[in-house]
Design a protein around this motif. Structure first.
Motif, mmCIF file in Angstrom:
data_model
loop_
_atom_site.group_PDB
_atom_site.id
_atom_site.type_symbol
_atom_site.label_atom_id
_atom_site.label_comp_id
_atom_site.label_asym_id
_atom_site.label_seq_id
_atom_site.Cartn_x
_atom_site.Cartn_y
_atom_site.Cartn_z
ATOM 1 N N UNK A 153 0.842 -1.191 0.000
ATOM 2 C CA UNK A 153 0.000 0.000 0.000
ATOM 3 C C UNK A 153 0.876 1.238 0.000
ATOM 4 N N UNK A 154 2.057 1.106 0.619
ATOM 5 C CA UNK A 154 3.032 2.194 0.627
ATOM 6 C C UNK A 154 3.700 2.402 -0.717
ATOM 7 N N UNK A 155 3.372 1.563 -1.696
ATOM 8 C CA UNK A 155 3.828 1.791 -3.061
ATOM 9 C C UNK A 155 2.803 2.547 -3.880
ATOM 10 N N UNK A 156 1.664 2.857 -3.247
ATOM 11 C CA UNK A 156 0.597 3.590 -3.924
ATOM 12 C C UNK A 156 0.265 4.908 -3.231
ATOM 13 N N UNK A 157 0.456 4.944 -1.915
ATOM 14 C CA UNK A 157 0.178 6.154 -1.144
ATOM 15 C C UNK A 157 1.327 6.383 -0.162
ATOM 16 N N UNK A 158 1.349 7.559 0.449
ATOM 17 C CA UNK A 158 2.372 7.852 1.443
ATOM 18 C C UNK A 158 1.968 7.357 2.825
ATOM 19 N N UNK A 159 2.964 6.912 3.591
ATOM 20 C CA UNK A 159 2.751 6.498 4.976
ATOM 21 C C UNK A 159 3.659 7.353 5.853
ATOM 22 N N UNK A 195 -0.002 -5.347 -0.547
ATOM 23 C CA UNK A 195 -0.669 -5.572 0.739
ATOM 24 C C UNK A 195 -0.743 -4.289 1.561
ATOM 25 N N UNK A 196 -1.704 -4.275 2.449
ATOM 26 C CA UNK A 196 -1.710 -3.242 3.488
ATOM 27 C C UNK A 196 -0.937 -3.791 4.673
ATOM 28 N N UNK A 197 -1.419 -3.525 5.868
ATOM 29 C CA UNK A 197 -0.778 -4.103 7.036
ATOM 30 C C UNK A 197 -1.042 -5.596 7.106
ATOM 31 N N UNK A 198 0.004 -6.373 7.153
ATOM 32 C CA UNK A 198 -0.120 -7.827 7.265
ATOM 33 C C UNK A 198 0.671 -8.251 8.490
ATOM 34 N N UNK A 224 -3.499 0.102 12.407
ATOM 35 C CA UNK A 224 -4.544 -0.918 12.336
ATOM 36 C C UNK A 224 -5.902 -0.291 12.036
ATOM 37 N N UNK A 225 -6.160 0.844 12.662
ATOM 38 C CA UNK A 225 -7.452 1.511 12.491
ATOM 39 C C UNK A 225 -7.624 2.082 11.083
ATOM 40 N N UNK A 226 -6.523 2.261 10.369
ATOM 41 C CA UNK A 226 -6.602 2.818 9.016
ATOM 42 C C UNK A 226 -7.098 1.813 7.987
ATOM 43 N N UNK A 227 -7.297 0.561 8.393
ATOM 44 C CA UNK A 227 -7.810 -0.473 7.505
ATOM 45 C C UNK A 227 -9.318 -0.621 7.726
ATOM 46 N N UNK A 232 -5.649 -6.207 10.646
ATOM 47 C CA UNK A 232 -4.524 -6.433 9.746
ATOM 48 C C UNK A 232 -4.804 -7.669 8.899
ATOM 49 N N UNK A 233 -4.177 -7.732 7.753
ATOM 50 C CA UNK A 233 -4.349 -8.880 6.886
ATOM 51 C C UNK A 233 -3.541 -10.075 7.358
ATOM 52 N N UNK A 234 -3.774 -11.219 6.715
ATOM 53 C CA UNK A 234 -3.018 -12.433 6.987
ATOM 54 C C UNK A 234 -2.145 -12.759 5.779
#
Length: 267
Positions: A153-159, A195-198, A224-227, A232-234
């Protein structure tokens, strides 16, 4: 009955061979297991001997066959040989999964260390580029194949605080798109999974780099709340997307960023 048989033949991945970098833990490990369930033989690389042994054990438990190589893809001197050895392991190479990655540190731009920048780009960008460079000729020998690069996800938006990591994953997306264009007509489909947070060791290490405990807990809770999905994903959820993009079912999917992120980028 004839139609059903034909459909099964068209979607089968049985007997194919996949190279997976970063296969000693997390998404790489889960991808190796997922491929094993499809009858795909795997060549797994990673830096951790114990992690590679664990992955090999899980692959065998899933009914798969695997070969492991202890390799650090930040080491440019070993990648060409890795590509050759991977193709030689089972006499062919059909899929390449660039899962090896490192997270760097959490800091505002002005406080990011040059050493961290160089470490992250050596693995995430240069390593991904060189693995593609040296494996593509082997895929062409088979008449094509598929490459899946693990972006983020950090390859599409800023974190916030992750400038170096995000820059590296944006670079992976650039490599993915151009490689996809370069080789589409030669039968190689190149895509990225974002992926997002995994919940993997890498994500945990990322937050552990925040020294202040209260800041660390607050950052993780906020992340975590941003998803929108609420969790978080698995790793296995991401692995399913990796296998899908390699499969004949994804035959018309080229050059995309497939977000597997619980709505993170859409939020």
């Amino acid at each position: 009955m004839g139609l059903i048989k034909k459909d099964k033949e068209m979607t089968s991945m049985q007997g194919k061979v996949a190279l997976i970098t970063g296969g000693s833990s997390g998404i790489g490990q889960a991808s190796a297991v997922a491929f094993a369930k499809e009858g795909v033989k795997t060549v797994i690389t990673g830096r951790s001997t114990a992690g590679l042994e664990e992955t090999a054990s899980k692959v065998k438990a899933a009914g798969g066959e695997t070969t492991v190589f202890q390799v650090d893809i930040a080491d440019t001197s070993v990648i060409e040989k890795l590509a050759d050895d991977s193709a030689a392991a089972y006499g062919r190479l059909d899929y390449v999964i660039n899962s090896a990655g490192t997270q760097g540190e959490v800091n505002v731009v002005a406080d990011q260390r040059l050493e961290s920048f160089e470490e992250v780009f050596a693995t995430n960008v240069r390593g991904t580029f060189l693995v593609m460079k040296y494996t593509i000729p082997h895929l062409l020998k088979q008449g094509g194949g598929a490459i899946v690069n693990l972006s983020s996800g950090g390859g599409l938006v800023g974190v916030p605080g992750a400038s170096v990591y995000c820059a590296s994953k944006h670079a992976v997306m650039g490599l993915t798109k151009v490689a996809a264009i370069d080789y589409a007509k030669q039968g190689i489909r190149v895509n990225a999974v974002n992926p997002g947070g995994v919940d993997t060791p890498m994500l945990r290490k990322f937050f552990e780099s925040i020294q202040d405990e209260d800041e660390r807990k607050a950052a993780r809770a906020s992340f975590d709340a941003s998803h929108p999905i609420g969790r978080a994903g698995r790793a296995d959820e991401v692995a399913d997307a990796v296998v899908f993009l390699c499969s004949p079912r994804a035959s018309n999917i080229v050059g995309i960023a497939l977000s597997v992120d619980g709505g993170y980028v859409a939020n």
